[in-house]
Motif scaffolding. Structure first.
Motif, short mmCIF file in Angstrom:
data_model
loop_
_atom_site.label_atom_id
_atom_site.label_comp_id
_atom_site.label_asym_id
_atom_site.label_seq_id
_atom_site.Cartn_x
_atom_site.Cartn_y
_atom_site.Cartn_z
N ILE A 61 34.94 -79.26 -18.79
CA ILE A 61 34.31 -79.10 -17.47
C ILE A 61 34.51 -77.67 -16.96
CG2 ILE A 61 34.43 -79.83 -15.05
CD1 ILE A 61 34.86 -82.65 -16.04
N LEU A 62 35.74 -77.15 -17.16
CA LEU A 62 36.07 -75.80 -16.72
C LEU A 62 35.19 -74.76 -17.42
CD1 LEU A 62 38.37 -75.59 -14.66
CD2 LEU A 62 39.72 -74.45 -16.43
N LEU A 63 35.12 -74.88 -18.75
CA LEU A 63 34.33 -73.92 -19.53
C LEU A 63 32.86 -73.95 -19.16
CD1 LEU A 63 35.79 -74.12 -23.14
CD2 LEU A 63 35.42 -72.05 -21.79
N ALA A 64 32.33 -75.17 -19.02
CA ALA A 64 30.91 -75.31 -18.70
C ALA A 64 30.63 -74.77 -17.30
CB ALA A 64 30.49 -76.77 -18.81
N THR A 65 31.55 -75.03 -16.35
CA THR A 65 31.37 -74.50 -14.99
C THR A 65 31.32 -72.98 -15.03
OG1 THR A 65 32.56 -76.39 -14.10
CG2 THR A 65 32.31 -74.48 -12.65
N ALA A 66 32.22 -72.40 -15.84
CA ALA A 66 32.24 -70.95 -15.96
C ALA A 66 30.90 -70.42 -16.50
CB ALA A 66 33.38 -70.50 -16.87
N THR A 67 30.31 -71.15 -17.45
CA THR A 67 29.00 -70.73 -17.96
C THR A 67 27.94 -70.79 -16.86
OG1 THR A 67 29.68 -72.14 -19.79
CG2 THR A 67 27.66 -70.87 -20.09
N GLY A 68 28.06 -71.83 -16.02
CA GLY A 68 27.11 -71.97 -14.90
C GLY A 68 27.20 -70.77 -13.97
N VAL A 69 28.43 -70.38 -13.60
CA VAL A 69 28.60 -69.23 -12.71
C VAL A 69 28.14 -67.94 -13.41
CG1 VAL A 69 30.26 -67.91 -11.36
CG2 VAL A 69 30.46 -70.39 -11.48
N LEU A 70 28.42 -67.87 -14.73
CA LEU A 70 27.98 -66.71 -15.51
C LEU A 70 26.45 -66.56 -15.44
CD1 LEU A 70 28.76 -64.48 -17.66
CD2 LEU A 70 28.15 -66.18 -19.38
N THR A 71 25.75 -67.71 -15.47
CA THR A 71 24.28 -67.68 -15.35
C THR A 71 23.86 -66.95 -14.08
OG1 THR A 71 24.37 -69.89 -16.27
CG2 THR A 71 22.24 -69.15 -15.43
N VAL A 72 24.51 -67.36 -12.96
CA VAL A 72 24.16 -66.75 -11.67
C VAL A 72 24.44 -65.25 -11.70
CG1 VAL A 72 24.60 -66.81 -9.20
CG2 VAL A 72 24.67 -68.92 -10.52
N ILE A 73 25.60 -64.87 -12.26
CA ILE A 73 25.95 -63.45 -12.33
C ILE A 73 24.92 -62.68 -13.15
CG2 ILE A 73 27.68 -61.80 -13.17
CD1 ILE A 73 29.81 -63.95 -12.56
N LEU A 74 24.56 -63.24 -14.31
CA LEU A 74 23.58 -62.57 -15.17
C LEU A 74 22.22 -62.42 -14.48
CD1 LEU A 74 24.26 -64.13 -18.70
CD2 LEU A 74 24.64 -61.76 -17.98
N VAL A 75 21.79 -63.52 -13.81
CA VAL A 75 20.50 -63.48 -13.11
C VAL A 75 20.52 -62.36 -12.06
CG1 VAL A 75 19.05 -64.70 -11.45
CG2 VAL A 75 19.88 -65.89 -13.48
N GLU A 76 21.63 -62.29 -11.30
CA GLU A 76 21.70 -61.27 -10.26
C GLU A 76 21.76 -59.87 -10.86
OE1 GLU A 76 24.86 -62.65 -7.83
OE2 GLU A 76 23.55 -64.15 -6.92
N PHE A 77 22.45 -59.75 -12.00
CA PHE A 77 22.55 -58.45 -12.65
C PHE A 77 21.17 -57.94 -13.09
CE2 PHE A 77 23.05 -55.91 -16.53
CZ PHE A 77 23.85 -54.89 -16.05
N ILE A 78 20.42 -58.84 -13.74
CA ILE A 78 19.07 -58.45 -14.19
C ILE A 78 18.17 -58.14 -13.01
CG2 ILE A 78 16.99 -59.28 -15.38
CD1 ILE A 78 18.78 -60.85 -17.22
N GLN A 79 18.31 -58.95 -11.95
CA GLN A 79 17.49 -58.75 -10.77
C GLN A 79 17.78 -57.40 -10.12
OE1 GLN A 79 18.24 -61.88 -8.03
NE2 GLN A 79 16.78 -61.07 -6.55
N LYS A 80 19.07 -57.01 -10.12
CA LYS A 80 19.46 -55.76 -9.47
C LYS A 80 18.92 -54.52 -10.18
CE LYS A 80 23.47 -56.59 -6.63
NZ LYS A 80 24.71 -57.22 -6.98
#
Lengths: 386, 249
Positions: free
Chosen positions: A62-81
């Motif tokens: 659960i911890l690892l998968a949650t981290a991937t979920g947050v990573l998704t948001v970070i990546l999306v924001e990075f590309i958007q920026k």
């Protein structure tokens, strides 16, 4: 109802609660699409977690998968920026990439790992009661009930603790920042909760139902209320209603539970969308029709006010000069008569005293650019609306 | 209290530079705003007027420079500052009422976790009354006109009971009555020794509404009392030779 049936409905209802709360804020923040992304991109986290633990309900997974979920948001924001692509494109780039990494990992190790892509996407609620939490030979109920139950408790307590902060940063990021409530911290808090919920729920109900339960109940509630607390409660209620009705639909149709719940959620949204009191389609159409006729009425009254000559006020003139069809002319004439704005003698139309006052006030508002006042005037003058 | 030379400095900005993607939008701004002035920030579109306010309020991170509120960094003196963002910066379809939006102004003094209570509600109702919006307190915010929405925003700033007010185009899209009502409230704030800083677009009303002005166009052009520096020379430096077009817009 047997105990397995009760357990399934309980799990589905708890998932509905856990999803409705972050879902409401995501809908208000116009971030509905991000749940779609998270629900798919957690796959590599789940797979790696599963390689390590060989247990789909392990906390490490659960911890690892949650981290991937947050990573998704970070990546999306990075590309958007970078400013090269917009947010929706960034989301579309990130989650298929992560999802496919997960799929490759599963297919490369398919022989010795029992993890099915179908199960991840669609889930199987019917199997949830079989995977039980047994401590010292005592059966404590299905594992997923415990996982989802804990997530609901965490989500609810976070909601009660940070309701004010969530509200202000969702409504007005700038104000929140100037008051010292870090909108970035709250944003990532919300993203983390959404990821945990998605991960915790996917095993029982699958990724697609998680998306449906996050967005559909909140979107339905949004159509019905103008109060954030009520929107949250309604979203929870719609979610639970969808879960239970969906379960029984599946039972009688002998179909997939997740699929049935999602369908029921869609039907609930459709019904509310059609029939909601203020924002519903029918009420909007009705208001538009009413307004159209009332504008025509005002046009007609203005015309009468401008012309004293008889030929301009003849009933026939309505269809000839003003160029209205017979039906339309009749509706307008009837509405004016019903509201005592005009009198008709020998087919000659005249304004009544009331009609004159109304028209003159309306002209006044039109030339002073206060068109909104006309709506209030209608409440005073009209006996019947268009 | 009108400005006199002994007034303290309310806001001091030193060497402030802000950039979006390495492109500077504010370039080396030095500014000292005395206490008790009603100041307009004027400049053409893209001059960095809103950016300046956002950088002062810690909403944007500058790449260089510092800001002091009564001699301390913003983070330490946050409670002395109230902010009215541009009306268009929020979603007015958000499910909430006028009163609730005003209550948000009290969140800063409450800090994290603590909920607003009766005291905060009373203060918010008083603020709504001051802007003439008490009868709209339970109205959903999307049902308010543009002018009414702006008044609600102003009430939200008033309830913060701050010493310095930053307002980003409070007169945008409001009717003449609301504009008068807002300027009267701003003048009352000045009378109570508050400092009010307004991003302003209508050059014609500057001498009537304000006593202090800052000309901004990426760099600071000039700052000082309206009667001394609001002249052709500074207007031309800020807007170019066609500034009269800007006035007539």
């Amino acid at each position: 109802m047997n105990s397995a049936q009760i357990e399934i409905q309980l799990i589905a209802s708890l998932v509905a609660i856990a999803c409705a709360i972050p879902g409401t804020f995501l809908v208000l923040r116009k971030m509905a699409l991000i749940t779609d992304a998270i629900s798919h991109s957690i796959l590599p986290g789940i797979v790696i977690g599963f390689f390590i633990t060989h247990d789909l309900s392990s906390p490490i997974l659960i911890l690892l998968a949650t981290a991937t979920g947050v990573l998704t948001v970070i990546l999306v924001e990075f590309i958007q920026k970078t400013g090269l692509v917009k947010e929706d494109t960034a989301i579309g780039l990130v989650f298929p990439a992560l999802f496919s990494i997960g799929i490759i990992m599963i297919s490369k190790n398919a022989s010795d790992v029992h993890l099915d892509i179908d199960a991840v996407l669609l889930g199987e609620l019917a199997f949830a009661p079989f995977d039980r939490l047994i401590v010292q030979n005592i059966d404590l109920g299905p594992k997923s009930l415990w996982i989802i139950g804990s997530i609901v408790m965490i989500t609810l307590s976070l909601l009660f603790t940070f309701f004010k902060e969530l509200k202000v940063s969702t409504f007005d990021k700038g104000l929140a920042a100037s008051l010292g409530f870090s909108p970035i911290l709250i944003h990532y808090g919300l993203m983390t909760v959404s990821s945990i919920t998605t991960v915790g729920a996917f095993d029982a109900v699958g990724a697609i139902l998680v998306i449906a339960l996050m967005i559909a109940p909140a979107a339905t509630a949004y159509l019905l209320t103008q109060d954030l607390r009520k929107m949250l409660s309604l979203a929870i209620l719609f979610g639970i209603a969808g879960a239970i009705l969906g379960y029984w639909t599946a039972h009688f149709l002998d179909a997939s539970i997740s699929g049935s719940i999602t369908t029921v959620l869609g039907i609930i949204f459709l019904l509310v969308y059609l029939f909601a009191k203020n924002k519903g389609l029918f009420s909007v159409l009705y208001r538009q029709k009413q307004q159209k006729i009332e504008v025509l009425l005002l046009t007609f009254l203005l015309h009468l006010n401008n012309h004293s000559e008889k030929e301009e006020r003849h009933v026939k003139h309505l269809t000839e000069h003003i160029n209205w069809q017979k039906v339309k002319a009749k509706t307008v004439l009837n509405l004016a008569l019903k509201n005592n704005m005009i009198t008709v003698e020998d087919k000659i139309v005249s304004l009544t005293e009331k009609g004159k006052t109304f028209t003159e006030e309306a002209i006044n508002y039109i030339i002073t650019n206060k068109d909104t006042e006309i709506e209030k005037m209608k409440d005073r003058f009209f006996l019947f609306r268009g | 209290m009108p400005y006199n030379k002994e007034n303290k400095i309310a806001v001091k900005i030193d060497d402030l530079t802000v950039a979006y993607d390495y492109k500077p939008v504010l370039w080396d701004i030095d500014l000292a705003i005395p206490e008790g002035v009603l100041m307009a920030i004027v400049g053409p579109n893209g001059a960095g007027k809103s950016t300046l306010i956002k950088a002062v309020l810690d909403i944007l991170k500058p790449i260089a420079g510092s800001v002091q509120i009564y001699g301390k960094p913003y983070k330490k003196n946050r409670s002395l500052v109230a902010y009215v963002p541009q009306k268009g910066s929020v979603d007015w379809d958000f499910p909430t009422t006028a009163l609730d939006v005003v209550m948000m102004g009290t969140y800063g003094s409450l800090g994290w976790i603590k909920r607003p209570g009766q005291k905060e509600k009373k203060a918010s109702l008083e603020a709504l009354e001051k802007v003439g919006m008490l009868s709209f307190k339970n109205r959903q915010i999307s049902q308010l006109s543009g002018g009414q929405q702006q008044r609600v925003f102003l009430a939200r700033a008033l309830v913060q009971n701050a010493s310095i007010y930053f307002m980003d185009e409070p007169f945008q899209g409001v009717d003449a009555t609301t504009e008068k009502a807002i300027i009267n409230i701003l003048k009352e704030l000045r009378k109570a020794s508050k400092t009010v800083i307004v991003v302003h677009h209508d050059l014609q009303t500057v001498p009537e509404y304000f006593d202090w002005v800052t000309f901004l166009n990426v760099k600071k052009i000039a700052t000082g009392p309206v009667k001394d520096i609001f002249n052709d020379d500074n207007l031309t430096k800020t807007y170019g030779i066609n500034y009269k077009v800007a006035i007539n817009q």
